[in-house]
Design a protein around this motif. Structure first.
Motif, PDB file in Angstrom:
ATOM      1  N   ASP A 224       0.969  -1.363   0.166  1.00  0.00           N
ATOM      2  CA  ASP A 224       0.213  -0.144  -0.299  1.00  0.00           C
ATOM      3  C   ASP A 224       0.667   1.245  -0.366  1.00  0.00           C
ATOM      4  O   ASP A 224       0.621   2.419  -0.684  1.00  0.00           O
ATOM      5  CB  ASP A 224      -0.328  -0.012   1.375  1.00  0.00           C
ATOM      6  CG  ASP A 224      -2.090  -1.320   1.248  1.00  0.00           C
ATOM      7  OD1 ASP A 224      -2.313  -1.484  -0.205  1.00  0.00           O
ATOM      8  OD2 ASP A 224      -3.118  -1.169   1.793  1.00  0.00           O
ATOM      9  N   ASP A 225       2.014   1.160   0.620  1.00  0.00           N
ATOM     10  CA  ASP A 225       2.495   2.594   0.552  1.00  0.00           C
ATOM     11  C   ASP A 225       3.645   2.336  -0.292  1.00  0.00           C
ATOM     12  O   ASP A 225       3.677   3.636  -0.965  1.00  0.00           O
ATOM     13  CB  ASP A 225       3.821   2.069   2.663  1.00  0.00           C
ATOM     14  CG  ASP A 225       3.277   2.517   3.503  1.00  0.00           C
ATOM     15  OD1 ASP A 225       2.359   3.162   3.558  1.00  0.00           O
ATOM     16  OD2 ASP A 225       3.561   2.427   4.361  1.00  0.00           O
ATOM     17  N   VAL A 226       3.896   1.557  -0.659  1.00  0.00           N
ATOM     18  CA  VAL A 226       4.742   1.087  -1.883  1.00  0.00           C
ATOM     19  C   VAL A 226       3.783   2.171  -3.699  1.00  0.00           C
ATOM     20  O   VAL A 226       4.310   2.924  -3.990  1.00  0.00           O
ATOM     21  CB  VAL A 226       5.170   0.041  -2.928  1.00  0.00           C
ATOM     22  CG1 VAL A 226       5.974   0.468  -3.784  1.00  0.00           C
ATOM     23  CG2 VAL A 226       6.416  -0.586  -2.018  1.00  0.00           C
ATOM     24  N   LYS A 227       2.398   1.498  -3.439  1.00  0.00           N
ATOM     25  CA  LYS A 227       1.922   2.536  -4.406  1.00  0.00           C
ATOM     26  C   LYS A 227       1.492   3.403  -3.785  1.00  0.00           C
ATOM     27  O   LYS A 227       1.645   4.468  -5.289  1.00  0.00           O
ATOM     28  CB  LYS A 227       0.159   1.884  -3.583  1.00  0.00           C
ATOM     29  CG  LYS A 227      -0.090   0.190  -5.105  1.00  0.00           C
ATOM     30  CD  LYS A 227      -1.251  -0.121  -5.223  1.00  0.00           C
ATOM     31  CE  LYS A 227      -1.698  -1.033  -6.262  1.00  0.00           C
ATOM     32  NZ  LYS A 227      -2.563  -2.098  -5.235  1.00  0.00           N
ATOM     33  N   LYS A 228       1.311   4.542  -2.784  1.00  0.00           N
ATOM     34  CA  LYS A 228       0.719   5.486  -2.862  1.00  0.00           C
ATOM     35  C   LYS A 228       1.855   6.346  -3.045  1.00  0.00           C
ATOM     36  O   LYS A 228       2.354   7.574  -3.499  1.00  0.00           O
ATOM     37  CB  LYS A 228       1.217   5.881  -0.861  1.00  0.00           C
ATOM     38  CG  LYS A 228      -0.027   6.850  -0.524  1.00  0.00           C
ATOM     39  CD  LYS A 228      -0.328   6.885   0.700  1.00  0.00           C
ATOM     40  CE  LYS A 228       0.366   7.704   1.922  1.00  0.00           C
ATOM     41  NZ  LYS A 228       0.373   7.801   2.927  1.00  0.00           N
ATOM     42  N   VAL A 229       3.558   5.921  -2.581  1.00  0.00           N
ATOM     43  CA  VAL A 229       5.073   6.741  -2.617  1.00  0.00           C
ATOM     44  C   VAL A 229       4.596   6.607  -4.405  1.00  0.00           C
ATOM     45  O   VAL A 229       5.598   7.781  -4.833  1.00  0.00           O
ATOM     46  CB  VAL A 229       5.910   6.055  -2.113  1.00  0.00           C
ATOM     47  CG1 VAL A 229       6.556   4.690  -2.649  1.00  0.00           C
ATOM     48  CG2 VAL A 229       7.138   7.029  -1.812  1.00  0.00           C
ATOM     49  N   THR A 230       4.732   6.355  -5.199  1.00  0.00           N
ATOM     50  CA  THR A 230       5.266   5.597  -6.271  1.00  0.00           C
ATOM     51  C   THR A 230       3.868   6.439  -6.996  1.00  0.00           C
ATOM     52  O   THR A 230       4.535   7.238  -8.356  1.00  0.00           O
ATOM     53  CB  THR A 230       4.416   4.228  -7.029  1.00  0.00           C
ATOM     54  OG1 THR A 230       4.914   3.229  -5.773  1.00  0.00           O
ATOM     55  CG2 THR A 230       4.699   3.894  -8.442  1.00  0.00           C
ATOM     56  N   GLU A 231       2.755   6.861  -6.915  1.00  0.00           N
ATOM     57  CA  GLU A 231       1.849   7.975  -7.354  1.00  0.00           C
ATOM     58  C   GLU A 231       2.518   9.242  -6.984  1.00  0.00           C
ATOM     59  O   GLU A 231       2.303  10.373  -8.266  1.00  0.00           O
ATOM     60  CB  GLU A 231       0.783   7.772  -6.783  1.00  0.00           C
ATOM     61  CG  GLU A 231       0.089   6.732  -7.845  1.00  0.00           C
ATOM     62  CD  GLU A 231      -1.655   6.146  -7.298  1.00  0.00           C
ATOM     63  OE1 GLU A 231      -2.091   6.520  -6.367  1.00  0.00           O
ATOM     64  OE2 GLU A 231      -1.650   5.156  -8.204  1.00  0.00           O
ATOM     65  N   GLU A 232       3.205   9.636  -5.830  1.00  0.00           N
ATOM     66  CA  GLU A 232       3.626  10.583  -5.017  1.00  0.00           C
ATOM     67  C   GLU A 232       4.451  11.047  -5.825  1.00  0.00           C
ATOM     68  O   GLU A 232       4.099  12.701  -6.774  1.00  0.00           O
ATOM     69  CB  GLU A 232       3.768  10.746  -3.854  1.00  0.00           C
ATOM     70  CG  GLU A 232       2.994  11.675  -2.812  1.00  0.00           C
ATOM     71  CD  GLU A 232       2.606  10.638  -1.733  1.00  0.00           C
ATOM     72  OE1 GLU A 232       2.101  10.425  -0.747  1.00  0.00           O
ATOM     73  OE2 GLU A 232       4.394  10.763  -0.897  1.00  0.00           O
TER      74      GLU A 232
END
Ligand SMILES: Nc1ncnc2c1ncn2[C@@H]1O[C@H](COP(=O)(O)OP(=O)(O)OP(=O)(O)O)[C@@H](O)[C@H]1O
Ligand SMILES: [Mg+2]
Length: 216
Positions: free
Chosen positions: A113-121
């Motif tokens: 979940d955090d990886v997805k968030k950081v990737t999008e950011e």
């Protein structure tokens, strides 16, 4: 605190390609450093010595206060350093852009979940959201460089070592990169032919010439 320290480095690729003889360098926490110098002056070689991808024939590489001699010393230090290769083909290797950017943080053990968030950011900050599902091998050179940079930033390193981050990048994106780097807490070491970019970052600028670094 000194994050990177090189002491009395001697490095040659072969007898007729000597790059450094008695090189000293240090990077301190918080102060951005820019390295300028002609093509072939040794900027990329300097970075590969710091990363432990090449080893000096003589002299010491000290990272985070520890003298590094073996692969395991460098491997430990590399977890805290984000390194943007000069050539994105040395860096980008996953099939799609989103997988490529996610690879680093996933490898560091960050949850999905955090990886997805950081990737999008990160894609948003660099303005490359539209590339998310694209196949990496089909990107333009500049797009590949931005994807490599995004992958490096996504790992949230303590130190960023960037080899020509603005080469082949358009002015609009250079502005975005500059803003990002101005606001980051990372220590910065950047090789660049783009003096204005280094000045915008308020970097201390060193010239690499004849195997020596001099403050400019
Ligand atoms: N793998 C290699 N084998 C042999 N010689 C090499 C190798 N890589 C670099 N060199 C040589 O070492 C010297 C330093 O090269 P390096 O790539 O570090 O320069 P640079 O300052 O990064 O140049 P540029 O601005 O073109 O990126 C050059 O003379 C180069 O030809
Ligand atoms: Mg280079």
């Amino acid at each position: 605190m000194e994050i990177i320290k090189l002491q009395n480095i001697y490095y040659e690729y072969s007898e007729d390609i000597k790059v450094f003889d008695g090189l000293n360098f240090s990077l301190n926490n918080g102060q951005p450093v820019g390295i300028i110098g002609a093509n072939g002056s040794g900027k990329t070689t300097l970075f590969s010595l710091i990363m432990g991808l090449s080893r000096p024939q003589n002299g010491d590489v000290i990272l985070f206060g520890k003298r590094c001699t073996e692969e395991k010393d460098f491997a430990r230090a590399r977890r805290k350093i984000g390194y943007l290769f000069q050539d994105p083909d040395d860096q980008v290797f996953c099939p799609t852009v989103e997988e490529d950017i996610a690879f680093g943080p996933l490898n560091l053990g960050v949850n999905l979940d955090d990886v997805k968030k950081v990737t999008e950011e990160i894609m948003g900050e660099l303005g490359i959201e539209a590339l998310q599902k694209r196949i990496t091998t089909k990107l333009s050179w500049g797009q590949k460089r931005l994807v490599s940079l995004a992958g490096v930033l996504a790992m949230n390193p303590q130190v960023l070592i960037l080899d020509e981050p603005t080469a082949s990048i358009d002015d609009n994106v250079i502005e975005k990169i500059t803003e990002y780097l101005k606001n980051t807490n990372c220590s910065l070491l950047i090789a660049s032919h783009d003096r204005r970019f280094l000045e915008d970052l308020r970097a201390d600028i060193y010239l690499l010439k004849d195997g020596k670094l001099t403050y400019k």
